[in-house]
Design a protein around this motif. Structure first.
Motif, PDB file in Angstrom:
ATOM      1  N   LEU A  75       0.483  -0.915  -0.181  1.00 48.75           N
ATOM      2  CA  LEU A  75       0.122   0.182  -0.360  1.00 48.75           C
ATOM      3  C   LEU A  75       0.763   0.878  -0.088  1.00 48.75           C
ATOM      4  N   ILE A  76       2.082   1.013   0.622  1.00 51.32           N
ATOM      5  CA  ILE A  76       2.766   2.249   0.987  1.00 51.32           C
ATOM      6  C   ILE A  76       3.295   2.375  -0.861  1.00 51.32           C
ATOM      7  N   HIS A  77       3.634   1.935  -1.547  1.00 53.52           N
ATOM      8  CA  HIS A  77       4.243   1.692  -2.281  1.00 53.52           C
ATOM      9  C   HIS A  77       3.301   2.597  -3.764  1.00 53.52           C
ATOM     10  N   VAL A  78       2.079   1.785  -3.394  1.00 58.61           N
ATOM     11  CA  VAL A  78       0.728   2.270  -4.045  1.00 58.61           C
ATOM     12  C   VAL A  78       0.751   3.788  -3.586  1.00 58.61           C
ATOM     13  N   CYS A  79       0.793   4.572  -2.898  1.00 59.96           N
ATOM     14  CA  CYS A  79       0.900   5.411  -2.563  1.00 59.96           C
ATOM     15  C   CYS A  79       1.948   6.551  -2.615  1.00 59.96           C
ATOM     16  N   ILE A  80       2.690   5.921  -2.454  1.00 61.17           N
ATOM     17  CA  ILE A  80       4.420   7.176  -3.466  1.00 61.17           C
ATOM     18  C   ILE A  80       4.107   6.751  -4.555  1.00 61.17           C
ATOM     19  N   ASP A  81       3.763   6.374  -5.205  1.00 62.58           N
ATOM     20  CA  ASP A  81       3.506   5.700  -7.073  1.00 62.58           C
ATOM     21  C   ASP A  81       2.266   6.697  -7.098  1.00 62.58           C
ATOM     22  N   GLU A  82       1.354   6.447  -6.498  1.00 67.65           N
ATOM     23  CA  GLU A  82      -0.061   8.121  -6.919  1.00 67.65           C
ATOM     24  C   GLU A  82       0.151   9.092  -6.325  1.00 67.65           C
ATOM     25  N   GLN A  83       1.584   9.558  -5.340  1.00 67.84           N
ATOM     26  CA  GLN A  83       2.060  10.824  -5.079  1.00 67.84           C
ATOM     27  C   GLN A  83       3.185  11.461  -6.498  1.00 67.84           C
ATOM     28  N   LYS A  84       3.399  10.736  -6.529  1.00 72.92           N
ATOM     29  CA  LYS A  84       4.911  10.982  -7.690  1.00 72.92           C
ATOM     30  C   LYS A  84       3.545  11.192  -9.602  1.00 72.92           C
ATOM     31  N   ARG A  85       2.028  10.350  -9.191  1.00 72.74           N
ATOM     32  CA  ARG A  85       1.284  11.080 -10.631  1.00 72.74           C
ATOM     33  C   ARG A  85       1.163  12.063 -10.122  1.00 72.74           C
ATOM     34  N   GLN A  86       0.802  12.098  -8.836  1.00 73.98           N
ATOM     35  CA  GLN A  86       0.147  14.564  -8.480  1.00 73.98           C
ATOM     36  C   GLN A  86       1.162  14.823  -8.977  1.00 73.98           C
ATOM     37  N   LYS A  87       2.117  14.722  -8.078  1.00 71.65           N
ATOM     38  CA  LYS A  87       3.424  16.205  -8.686  1.00 71.65           C
ATOM     39  C   LYS A  87       3.448  16.207 -10.076  1.00 71.65           C
ATOM     40  N   ARG A  88       3.187  14.488 -11.381  1.00 73.74           N
ATOM     41  CA  ARG A  88       3.895  15.363 -12.055  1.00 73.74           C
ATOM     42  C   ARG A  88       2.976  16.305 -12.817  1.00 73.74           C
ATOM     43  N   LEU A  89       1.247  16.089 -12.684  1.00 75.42           N
ATOM     44  CA  LEU A  89       0.644  16.603 -13.493  1.00 75.42           C
ATOM     45  C   LEU A  89       0.663  17.949 -11.980  1.00 75.42           C
ATOM     46  N   LEU A  90       1.201  18.660 -11.379  1.00 70.24           N
ATOM     47  CA  LEU A  90       0.876  19.814 -11.021  1.00 70.24           C
ATOM     48  C   LEU A  90       2.177  19.932 -11.313  1.00 70.24           C
ATOM     49  N   LEU A  91       3.303  19.193 -11.824  1.00 73.20           N
ATOM     50  CA  LEU A  91       4.376  20.230 -11.857  1.00 73.20           C
ATOM     51  C   LEU A  91       4.210  20.640 -13.855  1.00 73.20           C
ATOM     52  N   ASP A  92       3.366  19.982 -14.843  1.00 73.64           N
ATOM     53  CA  ASP A  92       2.851  20.217 -15.791  1.00 73.64           C
ATOM     54  C   ASP A  92       2.007  22.104 -16.228  1.00 73.64           C
ATOM     55  N   PRO A  93       2.495  22.638 -17.090  1.00 69.88           N
ATOM     56  CA  PRO A  93       1.638  23.862 -16.775  1.00 69.88           C
ATOM     57  C   PRO A  93       0.418  23.900 -17.182  1.00 69.88           C
ATOM     58  N   GLN A  94      -0.092  23.101 -18.426  1.00 68.04           N
ATOM     59  CA  GLN A  94      -0.864  22.837 -19.183  1.00 68.04           C
ATOM     60  C   GLN A  94      -1.936  22.055 -17.949  1.00 68.04           C
ATOM     61  N   LYS A  95      -1.385  21.368 -17.160  1.00 69.72           N
ATOM     62  CA  LYS A  95      -2.509  20.326 -16.933  1.00 69.72           C
ATOM     63  C   LYS A  95      -2.872  21.020 -15.315  1.00 69.72           C
ATOM     64  N   LEU A  96      -1.697  21.869 -14.920  1.00 66.25           N
ATOM     65  CA  LEU A  96      -2.124  22.631 -13.810  1.00 66.25           C
ATOM     66  C   LEU A  96      -3.497  23.495 -13.900  1.00 66.25           C
ATOM     67  N   ALA A  97      -2.699  23.819 -15.082  1.00 71.57           N
ATOM     68  CA  ALA A  97      -4.121  25.436 -15.573  1.00 71.57           C
ATOM     69  C   ALA A  97      -5.264  24.712 -16.063  1.00 71.57           C
ATOM     70  N   GLN A  98      -5.306  23.306 -16.803  1.00 71.15           N
ATOM     71  CA  GLN A  98      -6.744  22.751 -16.754  1.00 71.15           C
ATOM     72  C   GLN A  98      -7.326  22.170 -15.487  1.00 71.15           C
ATOM     73  N   GLU A  99      -6.834  22.054 -14.559  1.00 65.58           N
ATOM     74  CA  GLU A  99      -6.804  21.329 -13.678  1.00 65.58           C
ATOM     75  C   GLU A  99      -7.651  22.835 -12.670  1.00 65.58           C
ATOM     76  N   GLN A 100      -7.063  24.532 -12.403  1.00 65.68           N
ATOM     77  CA  GLN A 100      -7.238  25.407 -11.788  1.00 65.68           C
ATOM     78  C   GLN A 100      -8.771  25.572 -12.889  1.00 65.68           C
ATOM     79  N   LYS A 101      -8.761  25.627 -13.823  1.00 66.12           N
ATOM     80  CA  LYS A 101     -10.204  25.731 -14.857  1.00 66.12           C
ATOM     81  C   LYS A 101     -11.137  24.850 -14.317  1.00 66.12           C
ATOM     82  N   ARG A 102     -11.131  24.053 -14.558  1.00 68.49           N
ATOM     83  CA  ARG A 102     -12.321  22.934 -14.120  1.00 68.49           C
ATOM     84  C   ARG A 102     -12.233  22.928 -13.162  1.00 68.49           C
ATOM     85  N   GLU A 103     -11.661  23.699 -11.424  1.00 74.17           N
ATOM     86  CA  GLU A 103     -12.006  23.664 -10.432  1.00 74.17           C
ATOM     87  C   GLU A 103     -13.361  24.828 -10.869  1.00 74.17           C
TER      88      GLU A 103
END
Length: 174
Positions: A75-103
């Motif tokens: 479970l910890i490995h799964v959580c770390i993988d998910e944190q990395k995935r979320q971090k990649r999404l947040l570091l991608d400016p285009q994805k961040l802008a899309q997420e902010q617009k969606r919210e």
């Protein structure tokens, strides 16, 4: 039956025993996943993924006494993988802008819905019923008339008056 016995049965192919063993660990798993991900939905998804991975790799578990520790480690490995995935999404400016617009869009729709629901609650019960049937349940004038036992002309009049009252209540911008 204790956890170790359930794990032994699960290793021999007893799916029900595996399910029971997981159920005995569910609170501990949730606490770990939530501590990592800080979001209930993400935590539940991580538990589901860890359960799936542990089921597929159960034959690799050498000491059944360490099932809880082994499962938590997965479970910890799964959580770390998910944190990395979320971090990649947040570091991608285009994805961040899309997420902010969606919210922002979701927030705007929520605010609009609250205003509309408040305005609907101020209508007479008859007008509110006609609006709900027409626009929320997507019924035709004829279906509404039959359902309410009224002539179609009456339903059209009520609908017209209800929409006028809503426009007045919500302002002309709507």
């Amino acid at each position: 039956m204790n956890l170790e016995q359930l794990v032994l049965r699960a290793k021999r192919g007893d799916d029900e025993a595996f399910f029971q063993a997981i159920c005995l660990q569910k609170e501990k798993l949730y606490k770990v996943a939530f501590a990592f991900l800080r979001n209930e939905n993400d935590a539940l998804e991580a538990i589901q993924e860890a359960t799936c991975r542990s089921y597929l790799k159960l034959s690799r578990l050498e000491q059944t006494a360490f099932f809880g520790t082994w499962l938590t480690r997965i479970l910890i490995h799964v959580c770390i993988d998910e944190q990395k995935r979320q971090k990649r999404l947040l570091l991608d400016p285009q994805k961040l802008a899309q997420e902010q617009k969606r919210e922002a869009d979701l927030h705007d729709r929520t605010v609009e819905r609250v205003y509309i629901e408040e305005a609907l609650s101020r209508l007479t019960p008859t007008y509110r019923q006609v609006i709900i049937l027409k626009y929320f349940e997507d019924r035709t004038i004829r279906e509404i008339a039959v359902g309410l036992g009224q002539p179609e002309g009456t339903i059209k009049t009520w609908l017209h008056k209800a929409l006028g009252a809503l426009r007045k209540d919500l302002g002309k911008g709507w």
